[in-house]
Design a protein around this motif. Structure first.
Motif, short mmCIF file in Angstrom:
data_model
loop_
_atom_site.label_atom_id
_atom_site.label_comp_id
_atom_site.label_asym_id
_atom_site.label_seq_id
_atom_site.Cartn_x
_atom_site.Cartn_y
_atom_site.Cartn_z
N ALA A 1 0.84 -1.18 -0.13
CA ALA A 1 0.02 0.05 -0.07
C ALA A 1 0.90 1.33 0.05
O ALA A 1 0.69 2.17 -0.71
N GLY B 1 2.34 2.12 -3.39
CA GLY B 1 1.11 2.70 -4.14
C GLY B 1 0.97 4.05 -3.89
O GLY B 1 0.87 4.98 -4.75
N LEU B 2 1.10 4.43 -2.53
CA LEU B 2 1.00 5.73 -2.17
C LEU B 2 2.28 6.42 -2.75
O LEU B 2 2.07 7.86 -2.98
N GLU C 1 -8.48 6.53 -6.02
CA GLU C 1 -6.83 6.08 -5.91
C GLU C 1 -6.44 5.13 -4.63
O GLU C 1 -5.75 4.20 -4.75
N ILE D 1 -4.85 1.32 -4.66
CA ILE D 1 -3.79 0.90 -4.08
C ILE D 1 -4.27 -0.34 -2.93
O ILE D 1 -3.54 -1.29 -2.89
#
Length: 318
Positions: free
Chosen positions: A263, A266-267, A281, A285
């Motif tokens: 995660a 993805g951030l 978004e 994620i």
């Protein structure tokens, strides 16, 4: 520069390989520790990472340092201490199939990192700092975590936190709650499980996430729901993604950590502040992180069970 540094436990997880005729398990050793598993996912998905920890100057401690190098995690922040033994965790299952944790840690090396031993220059060189509470059970490591996190916040770093409750490690569960509350107050992004929400707040995951956002000042929350996926929320909204079905689970050790590292990957790739991430978004994620965590359970252990990005993306297309 590093994308993420993590402070905490680097240890050996012993998981059940098979049960002998007398009922006792034959255990298999795997490298682990929640922050290390978390970094392993980030590293697998192309991020530059570094570990801050302490291990014993023993065969397993030295092998853990080699493992970090093998998977691409910078281990220069790992101290090898000849006066104490590397921490060992034993993961078994009860009659209901639930994991039970036992620890050889009286004390273990992970408990003995001091604030003076923290490589603050490594935090300077990182975009983010990640931590949990396993090493906040005892001094001096508790203060080492306090100082490292406070330093990271003063330097404007992104701070991510996973409470990672391990009840057998705490002499007093009220103390566990207080340390987790401290972590929430100092974190921008929190990954927490539904079981931990129940332990801390006794409420639904939606209500728990709302508490973290409004009462503790967290900016982005991921609540993992085991096989049922993930609930996510920030100030812009909230949502859920389902779990991955048709998975043959071999070992769930490290899956939550791999979710967290995936995660945060993805951030970081969005290059947006956590409070600015849109619901769409967040869903993307969370879907990637759920899939990575689920696929990790088809293998043993934590660090070596992170799936390839291509495998995750292929599964998401099914």
């Amino acid at each position: 520069m590093y994308d993420v540094a993590a402070i905490g436990e680097l240890l050996i997880d012993f998981t059940v390989d098979r049960i002998q005729e007398d009922g006792y398990p034959v255990m298999a050793a795997h490298p682990g520790g929640a922050p290390a598993n978390f970094l392993a996912a980030l590293t697998k998905y192309g991020k530059k990472t570094a570990m801050i920890a302490k291990v014993g100057d023993d065969a397993l401690g030295r092998q853990l340092v080699q493992t970090l190098q093998q998977v691409g995690i910078d281990g220069r922040g790992v101290l090898v201490d000849g006066s104490v033994f590397t921490t060992l965790a034993f993961v078994t299952r009860d009659a209901n199939g639930e994991r039970e944790f036992s620890f050889a840690r009286k004390p273990g090396a992970d408990m003995l990192l001091t604030a003076d031993e923290v490589p603050y220059d490594l935090i300077d060189q990182s975009k983010a700092l990640h931590f949990g509470t396993v090493c906040m059970t005892n001094e001096p490591s508790r203060t080492a975590h306090y100082k490292a996190v406070e330093y990271a916040r003063q330097k404007g770093k992104l701070v991510t936190f996973d409470p990672n409750l391990r009840e057998p490690l705490w002499a007093d569960l009220e103390d566990a709650k207080e340390q987790m509350f401290w972590g929430f107050r100092h974190a921008d992004v929190v990954k927490i499980s539904d079981n931990e929400v129940e332990f801390l707040f006794g409420c639904s995951v939606e209500e728990g996430a709302e508490k973290l956002l409004k009462e503790f000042g967290v900016k982005l929350v991921f609540v993992t729901l085991g096989k049922d996926g993930c609930y996510f929320a920030n100030g812009k909204g909230s949502g859920r993604v389902p779990g991955v079905t048709d998975i043959t689970v071999v070992d769930t050790t490290g899956a939550g950590d791999i979710f967290g590292g995936s995660a945060v990957t993805g951030l970081l790739e969005l290059d947006k502040a956590p409070e600015d991430v849109t619901v769409e978004e967040m869903a993307k994620i969370a879907a990637f992180a759920c899939t990575a965590a689920s696929l990790s359970t088809t293998n043993l252990g934590g660090i070596f069970s992170v799936p390839e990005r291509a495998a995750v993306e292929a599964r998401m297309q099914q």
